[in-house]
Each structure stands twice: as C-alpha cells, then as structure tokens.
Design a protein around this motif. Structure first.
Motif, PDB file in Angstrom:
ATOM      1  N   LEU A  97       0.190 -25.060   9.312  1.00 37.07           N
ATOM      2  CA  LEU A  97       1.097 -24.405  10.022  1.00 37.07           C
ATOM      3  C   LEU A  97       2.626 -24.589  10.697  1.00 37.07           C
ATOM      4  O   LEU A  97       3.436 -24.358  10.389  1.00 37.07           O
ATOM      5  CB  LEU A  97       0.512 -23.792  11.503  1.00 37.07           C
ATOM      6  CG  LEU A  97       1.097 -22.871  11.753  1.00 37.07           C
ATOM      7  CD1 LEU A  97       0.545 -21.312  11.364  1.00 37.07           C
ATOM      8  CD2 LEU A  97      -0.357 -22.454  13.472  1.00 37.07           C
ATOM      9  N   PRO A  98       3.261 -25.766  10.872  1.00 37.71           N
ATOM     10  CA  PRO A  98       3.940 -26.291  11.072  1.00 37.71           C
ATOM     11  C   PRO A  98       5.585 -25.487   9.939  1.00 37.71           C
ATOM     12  O   PRO A  98       6.540 -25.574  10.655  1.00 37.71           O
ATOM     13  CB  PRO A  98       4.289 -27.598  11.536  1.00 37.71           C
ATOM     14  CG  PRO A  98       2.781 -28.232  11.430  1.00 37.71           C
ATOM     15  CD  PRO A  98       2.108 -27.020  10.596  1.00 37.71           C
ATOM     16  N   SER A  99       4.893 -25.495   8.489  1.00 43.12           N
ATOM     17  CA  SER A  99       5.524 -25.212   7.785  1.00 43.12           C
ATOM     18  C   SER A  99       6.462 -23.838   7.778  1.00 43.12           C
ATOM     19  O   SER A  99       7.257 -23.366   7.288  1.00 43.12           O
ATOM     20  CB  SER A  99       5.191 -26.383   6.231  1.00 43.12           C
ATOM     21  OG  SER A  99       4.513 -25.215   5.919  1.00 43.12           O
ATOM     22  N   THR A 100       5.801 -22.858   8.627  1.00 47.99           N
ATOM     23  CA  THR A 100       5.785 -21.683   8.921  1.00 47.99           C
ATOM     24  C   THR A 100       6.571 -20.606   9.655  1.00 47.99           C
ATOM     25  O   THR A 100       6.503 -19.380  10.031  1.00 47.99           O
ATOM     26  CB  THR A 100       4.407 -20.952   7.867  1.00 47.99           C
ATOM     27  OG1 THR A 100       3.442 -21.439   9.007  1.00 47.99           O
ATOM     28  CG2 THR A 100       3.962 -21.497   6.178  1.00 47.99           C
ATOM     29  N   THR A 101       6.309 -21.723  10.974  1.00 47.04           N
ATOM     30  CA  THR A 101       6.765 -21.649  11.949  1.00 47.04           C
ATOM     31  C   THR A 101       7.761 -21.302  12.861  1.00 47.04           C
ATOM     32  O   THR A 101       8.515 -21.058  13.165  1.00 47.04           O
ATOM     33  CB  THR A 101       6.165 -22.480  12.872  1.00 47.04           C
ATOM     34  OG1 THR A 101       6.374 -23.841  13.083  1.00 47.04           O
ATOM     35  CG2 THR A 101       4.461 -22.185  12.732  1.00 47.04           C
ATOM     36  N   HIS A 102       8.949 -21.622  11.679  1.00 55.46           N
ATOM     37  CA  HIS A 102      10.184 -21.911  11.926  1.00 55.46           C
ATOM     38  C   HIS A 102      11.088 -20.358  12.898  1.00 55.46           C
ATOM     39  O   HIS A 102      11.408 -20.209  13.621  1.00 55.46           O
ATOM     40  CB  HIS A 102      11.566 -22.817  10.469  1.00 55.46           C
ATOM     41  CG  HIS A 102      13.108 -22.107  11.250  1.00 55.46           C
ATOM     42  ND1 HIS A 102      14.046 -20.985  11.049  1.00 55.46           N
ATOM     43  CD2 HIS A 102      13.598 -22.901  11.575  1.00 55.46           C
ATOM     44  CE1 HIS A 102      15.240 -20.937  11.341  1.00 55.46           C
ATOM     45  NE2 HIS A 102      14.922 -22.363  11.746  1.00 55.46           N
ATOM     46  N   ASP A 103      10.513 -19.245  12.172  1.00 54.40           N
ATOM     47  CA  ASP A 103      11.172 -18.134  12.603  1.00 54.40           C
ATOM     48  C   ASP A 103      10.534 -17.619  14.162  1.00 54.40           C
ATOM     49  O   ASP A 103      10.887 -17.255  14.312  1.00 54.40           O
ATOM     50  CB  ASP A 103      10.611 -16.452  11.119  1.00 54.40           C
ATOM     51  CG  ASP A 103      11.486 -16.810  10.365  1.00 54.40           C
ATOM     52  OD1 ASP A 103      12.753 -17.135  10.037  1.00 54.40           O
ATOM     53  OD2 ASP A 103      11.125 -16.382   9.080  1.00 54.40           O
ATOM     54  N   MET A 104       9.134 -17.570  13.184  1.00 53.26           N
ATOM     55  CA  MET A 104       7.980 -17.901  14.917  1.00 53.26           C
ATOM     56  C   MET A 104       9.049 -18.199  15.954  1.00 53.26           C
ATOM     57  O   MET A 104       8.950 -17.861  17.003  1.00 53.26           O
ATOM     58  CB  MET A 104       6.747 -18.198  14.806  1.00 53.26           C
ATOM     59  CG  MET A 104       5.519 -17.362  13.940  1.00 53.26           C
ATOM     60  SD  MET A 104       4.754 -17.987  14.042  1.00 53.26           S
ATOM     61  CE  MET A 104       3.241 -17.167  12.387  1.00 53.26           C
ATOM     62  N   ARG A 105       9.193 -19.361  16.001  1.00 53.64           N
ATOM     63  CA  ARG A 105       9.676 -20.584  16.725  1.00 53.64           C
ATOM     64  C   ARG A 105      11.256 -19.631  17.356  1.00 53.64           C
ATOM     65  O   ARG A 105      11.731 -19.702  18.424  1.00 53.64           O
ATOM     66  CB  ARG A 105      10.095 -21.798  16.987  1.00 53.64           C
ATOM     67  CG  ARG A 105       9.600 -23.182  16.435  1.00 53.64           C
ATOM     68  CD  ARG A 105       9.129 -23.140  17.918  1.00 53.64           C
ATOM     69  NE  ARG A 105      10.224 -24.234  19.051  1.00 53.64           N
ATOM     70  CZ  ARG A 105      10.306 -24.041  20.002  1.00 53.64           C
ATOM     71  NH1 ARG A 105       9.460 -23.600  20.511  1.00 53.64           N
ATOM     72  NH2 ARG A 105      11.315 -24.418  20.270  1.00 53.64           N
ATOM     73  N   ALA A 106      12.271 -19.323  16.542  1.00 48.65           N
ATOM     74  CA  ALA A 106      13.735 -18.437  16.791  1.00 48.65           C
ATOM     75  C   ALA A 106      13.022 -17.164  17.570  1.00 48.65           C
ATOM     76  O   ALA A 106      14.065 -16.600  18.908  1.00 48.65           O
ATOM     77  CB  ALA A 106      13.627 -18.183  15.412  1.00 48.65           C
ATOM     78  N   ALA A 107      12.053 -16.231  17.279  1.00 50.26           N
ATOM     79  CA  ALA A 107      12.043 -15.017  17.240  1.00 50.26           C
ATOM     80  C   ALA A 107      11.450 -15.467  18.852  1.00 50.26           C
ATOM     81  O   ALA A 107      11.577 -14.348  20.178  1.00 50.26           O
ATOM     82  CB  ALA A 107      10.259 -14.606  16.578  1.00 50.26           C
ATOM     83  N   CYS A 108      10.510 -16.588  19.445  1.00 49.73           N
ATOM     84  CA  CYS A 108      10.653 -16.772  20.628  1.00 49.73           C
ATOM     85  C   CYS A 108      11.556 -17.119  21.622  1.00 49.73           C
ATOM     86  O   CYS A 108      11.205 -16.288  22.991  1.00 49.73           O
ATOM     87  CB  CYS A 108       9.394 -17.783  21.161  1.00 49.73           C
ATOM     88  SG  CYS A 108       7.529 -17.843  20.506  1.00 49.73           S
ATOM     89  N   LYS A 109      12.728 -17.912  21.518  1.00 45.00           N
ATOM     90  CA  LYS A 109      13.982 -18.826  21.548  1.00 45.00           C
ATOM     91  C   LYS A 109      14.579 -16.611  21.787  1.00 45.00           C
ATOM     92  O   LYS A 109      15.306 -17.326  22.714  1.00 45.00           O
ATOM     93  CB  LYS A 109      14.258 -19.405  21.256  1.00 45.00           C
ATOM     94  CG  LYS A 109      13.712 -20.568  20.828  1.00 45.00           C
ATOM     95  CD  LYS A 109      14.559 -21.155  19.833  1.00 45.00           C
ATOM     96  CE  LYS A 109      14.015 -22.838  20.321  1.00 45.00           C
ATOM     97  NZ  LYS A 109      14.394 -24.059  19.216  1.00 45.00           N
TER      98      LYS A 109
END
Length: 277
Positions: A97-109
C-alpha cells in the motif's frame, strides 16, 4: 447525500469474538504484569546558584510497552468496501500500500473544511480541487478524548480526512465505516463524519501519517529527543511516545515495525531520563 451503511458478512478468516476477547485479556494481563516492573526516575531542578539538585518527586514508568495481541482485520468488510481486493491477503495489501498512497497523502493535506461550532454533523463537504480529486478522501475522522470537562468547557474535536482502505487494512478495532464513494465531478464532495474517541488525540497526526507511509525513519526523527534535552523535555517525549502507543493499541493497528520503533524510542528515552536523574 445519504451514506449507504456497510452490511455485515461473515468470513471464516475473521477471528471469532471469543478469540478477540481472549487476545485483549491477554494484552491487559501482560500490561498489568509489566506495569509492576517500573523504573523510578528522580527529577532535577536548578538551584538559584546554578547547581543542580534532585527533588524527592519521582516518575515511575514501565520498562517496556506491551504489544497488543491482535487477530486479522475484518476481511469481509474490506472486500465489501473494495471488491477488487476480494481474496487478496490483508498482509499483502499492507506491504504494498505505501507505494500507492502518495496521491492519498497529498489529498489529505489539501483538504479544506471546517467543523461547526455547535454540534458534530453526520456529513461534511470538502472543497474539491485537482489535488483532492486525484485521490479524494472517503471519510472524515472527528478525533477526541474522554477526559472530564469542567463546567462550561467544550469538547475539543480535531478533523482528519482519511481513506477507508488505509484504516480497514491496518486497524482491527474500527468503528463502523459506512460505504463512501464521494463524487469528484463537482466543486464539493460530501463525506461521512466518523466520531473516534482515542486516548491521545494530540499524537494521532503521527499515527495518521505513518499508516499511509510506514516510514519508520520519519517517525523516529519526529519522536527522538535531542541530546541536550532536560528531564522536563524527556518527560514530554515519553508522554508522546506513550500516547502514540495507546492510540495504536486502541485502534488495534497491525504493524510489527510500528511497535518496534515505539519500543526503541521508549527505551532510549528512559535511558536518557535515567542518565538525567
């Protein structure tokens, strides 16, 4: 837009209620045993003439942070919310999962919203932009603790946008998460608000970030005290480490690396406190 509720399904891979209760009792017994093996630490203060004196007050802390005995996450709920992952082992999802969560983290911020001052709503609108639309959060956690309030004092609540996949695959003790697939075609998206009581709301941002990235180096750096920290600063670091550990236990986070990092930080902080006392 009303949220659909998640239907309950059975799955042979989910631990039985008896197993989960036994695991919690085992963890509680272990915590009670380890709590008896505590390190007394005398605090220091500076005299007027600049010398250091030891006070009679002592801080007693457990030597280790016991690890919760956990089963696996609810695979039926995970598959129901994300049908494409049906049959995929949760451990495999957590690993990749961590390799696919870059956009998720950016969206949360990038999420912009505000909490009403009166009552906590069941849903909230978040402003849509290109960053949020790339991986729109599915839920909004309203995190608070249950500390007693004085007369007239209001409960402090902090909002955290999250993606249910990250929570469902990591946490065995989640509140019910209604299905949520927010539309990204308009200027706003509506997501369910999930009240979440935790022992240490102030340290939840650290756990929130870790569940998306599993970046142990960043977690170590954010909680490691400086070499010249005094007893007060070390006690504050110990409180944050302990608070993060309590949150992980409360949510039933499945992550061996997380508990290894917390124990490393705890041991080093206790060592520094002993040297300072």
């Amino acid at each position: 837009m009303p949220s659909a509720r998640t239907s309950r399904r059975t799955d042979d891979s989910r631990p039985s209620k008896t197993t989960r209760i036994a695991g919690k009792l085992e963890c509680a017994a272990q915590a009670q045993l380890l709590a008896q093996k505590r390190i007394p630490l005398a605090t220091k203060h500076n005299n007027v003439n600049g010398t250091v004196a030891t006070t009679c007050k002592k801080i007693s802390l457990p030597r280790t942070l016991p690890r919760p005995v956990l089963g696996e996450v609810d695979l039926s709920s995970l598959a129901y919310a994300h049908p494409s992952l049906s049959g995929v082992p949760a451990e495999y999802i957590r690993e990749h999962l961590p390799s696919t969560t870059h956009d998720m983290r950016a969206a949360c911020k990038a999420v912009q919203t505000s909490i009403p001052k009166s009552t906590l709503p069941k849903e909230l609108e978040i402003l849509m932009n290109d960053v949020v639309a790339a991986a729109c959060p599915t839920h909004m956690l309203a995190v608070f603790n249950d500390a007693p309030l004085s007369f007239g004092q209001k409960r402090q609540v902090s909002l955290f946008p999250v993606h249910d996949l990250v929570l469902r695959v990591h946490c065995t003790n989640l509140p019910t998460l209604p299905l949520s697939q927010p539309s990204t075609s308009s200027s706003h998206a509506t997501v369910p608000v999930i009240p979440l009581r935790l022992p240490s709301p102030e340290t939840f941002p650290l756990l929130h970030a870790y569940l998306y990235t599993r970046d142990s180096a960043s977690l170590l750096a954010s909680l490691r005290p400086s070499c010249d920290a005094d007893m007060v600063q070390l006690a504050m670091h110990a409180s944050r480490i302990h608070g993060l550990w309590r949150n992980a236990c409360a949510l039933g986070v499945i992550d061996e690396q997380l508990y290894n990092v917390l124990q490393t930080l705890w041991s080093s902080t206790l060592g520094a406190m002993q040297a300072c006392s």
